[in-house]
Design an enzyme around this catalytic site. Structure first.
Site, PDB file in Angstrom:
ATOM      1  N   ASN A 115       3.565   4.255   2.750  1.00  0.00           N
ATOM      2  CA  ASN A 115       3.918   4.955   1.509  1.00  0.00           C
ATOM      3  C   ASN A 115       5.329   5.545   1.526  1.00  0.00           C
ATOM      4  OD1 ASN A 115       1.161   4.680   0.304  1.00  0.00           O
ATOM      5  ND2 ASN A 115       0.614   5.986   2.050  1.00  0.00           N
ATOM      6  N   TYR A 173      -9.819   8.869   8.225  1.00  0.00           N
ATOM      7  CA  TYR A 173     -10.814   8.098   7.476  1.00  0.00           C
ATOM      8  C   TYR A 173     -12.230   8.591   7.791  1.00  0.00           C
ATOM      9  CZ  TYR A 173      -7.347   4.611   5.966  1.00  0.00           C
ATOM     10  OH  TYR A 173      -6.278   3.972   5.377  1.00  0.00           O
ATOM     11  N   SER A 211     -13.675  -4.017   1.737  1.00  0.00           N
ATOM     12  CA  SER A 211     -15.073  -4.327   1.443  1.00  0.00           C
ATOM     13  C   SER A 211     -15.905  -4.447   2.715  1.00  0.00           C
ATOM     14  CB  SER A 211     -15.170  -5.635   0.654  1.00  0.00           C
ATOM     15  OG  SER A 211     -16.512  -5.956   0.383  1.00  0.00           O
ATOM     16  N   LEU A 258      -6.619  -5.048  -5.068  1.00  0.00           N
ATOM     17  CA  LEU A 258      -7.407  -5.344  -6.273  1.00  0.00           C
ATOM     18  C   LEU A 258      -7.471  -4.135  -7.206  1.00  0.00           C
ATOM     19  CD1 LEU A 258     -10.360  -7.334  -4.652  1.00  0.00           C
ATOM     20  CD2 LEU A 258      -8.253  -8.235  -5.677  1.00  0.00           C
ATOM     21  N   GLY A 259      -6.518  -3.234  -7.038  1.00  0.00           N
ATOM     22  CA  GLY A 259      -6.460  -2.065  -7.918  1.00  0.00           C
ATOM     23  C   GLY A 259      -7.659  -1.151  -7.784  1.00  0.00           C
ATOM     24  N   GLY A 260      -8.197  -1.044  -6.567  1.00  0.00           N
ATOM     25  CA  GLY A 260      -9.365  -0.181  -6.376  1.00  0.00           C
ATOM     26  C   GLY A 260     -10.560  -0.628  -7.188  1.00  0.00           C
ATOM     27  N   SER A 267      -5.050  -1.382  -1.528  1.00  0.00           N
ATOM     28  CA  SER A 267      -5.603  -1.475  -2.882  1.00  0.00           C
ATOM     29  C   SER A 267      -5.090  -2.703  -3.632  1.00  0.00           C
ATOM     30  CB  SER A 267      -5.308  -0.198  -3.679  1.00  0.00           C
ATOM     31  OG  SER A 267      -6.172  -0.058  -4.780  1.00  0.00           O
TER      32      SER A 267
END
Length: 305
Positions: A167, A61, A270, A218-220, A216
């Site tokens: 993933n 990151y 955020s 909130l869908g990015g 993700s």
């Protein structure tokens, strides 16, 4: 909404696994926040005051800088470490000025790299252990036995307490889990990305009693900004439910995700503590089943029968 009115619940991801806050603070953007050390300390303190005690990292990151930035905050306020759970991920090698020996982007899930990455994460974060370490992506060359061996060594040395993946497919998860008990699978999921509902990811985890983590959620940001007709119809359905319950739009999305019986833990991304408050509020919201399916119908653009 005031922080004092909210308290994030906690959840054990699996019998014998780690106890994490139901909402996880994602740190992948921290390098772009340009926060001073005192500002980073203040952000962490505000998350902890909300009961958001789990912080999600990865070695890569911020092009290998975020763990060091977070570690500076922990060193500036040593009492913070004992109030939180630290997650990191490894297994991707990026070309970066921070890693001059990396000449080509690739995956590396060898036991040697996993151990070395975990030790470097500990150094950057300034801590003696990680609460949870994940393999960041499935590697076509991954050897399940070698990964299990690395996990065993790190646990025996007291450097990492729990392990998981990110993933992974259901089959990949179960192959490794048979060799070493995994605490979670961190996957992408939102009303705009429904794959884990239909590809057996969530079903398989529920069957094993393992709670997934969700990135993700909130869908990015596309749930708020996409002009695609399906996204607009979905946005309208969520807004109608939010208005009916007197809740924030995003709180309804988080509640929709956390209603799944696999017990997902969504990860925020955020820097705004107000956005994290909205996520925590979602953890306390119980959607009626008809409302939940209204969002699913809008998200999938098809009826349930």
């Amino acid at each position: 909404m005031r922080t004092a009115e909210l308290s994030c619940p906690r959840l054990t991801t699996r019998a014998g696994g780690p106890e994490l806050s139901r909402v996880v603070a994602g740190m992948w953007r921290m390098a772009s926040w340009n926060y001073s050390v005192p500002e980073r300390v203040r952000f962490i303190e505000q998350c902890l005051d909300l009961g958001v005690t789990t912080f999600d990292h990865a070695d890569i990151y911020g092009s290998y800088t975020v763990e060091g930035l977070f570690g500076e905050a922990l060193r500036a306020s040593p009492g913070l470490r004992g109030r939180m759970e630290l997650i990191s991920k490894c297994g991707i090698k990026l070309v970066s000025p921070q890693r001059p020996l990396h000449t080509d982007k690739h995956y590396d899930t060898s036991a040697e790299h996993i151990v070395a990455s975990a030790e470097e994460s500990l150094r950057q974060l300034g801590t003696d252990h990680l609460d949870l370490l994940l393999i960041h992506r499935p590697d076509p060359l991954m050897d399940f036995d070698a990964i299990a061996d690395a996990f065993t060594r790190l646990r025996a040395d007291g450097k990492v307490r729990h392990f998981g993946v990110s993933n992974f497919t259901r089959h990949q998860f179960e192959c490794l889990d048979r060799r070493f008990p995994l605490a979670t699978n961190q996957v992408e999921f939102s009303p705009l990305h429904l794959d884990p509902l239909g590809d057996e990811t969530f079903d398989g985890l529920q069957d094993l009693g393992v709670a997934p983590m969700v990135w993700s959620p909130l869908g990015g940001g596309q749930l708020f900004t996409s002009a695609a007709p399906q996204a607009e119809a979905l946005r309208l359905a969520i807004k109608e439910i939010a208005d009916a319950h007197g809740q924030a739009f995003a709180s309804v999305v988080y509640a929709w995700i956390m209603a799944l019986p696999s017990r997902p833990l969504p990860i925020t991304g955020s820097r705004r503590i107000e956005a994290i408050e909205v996520a925590v509020a979602g953890a306390g919201l119980r959607l009626p089943r008809p409302d939940w399916f209204k969002i699913l119908r809008a998200a999938s653009a098809r009826d349930v029968a």
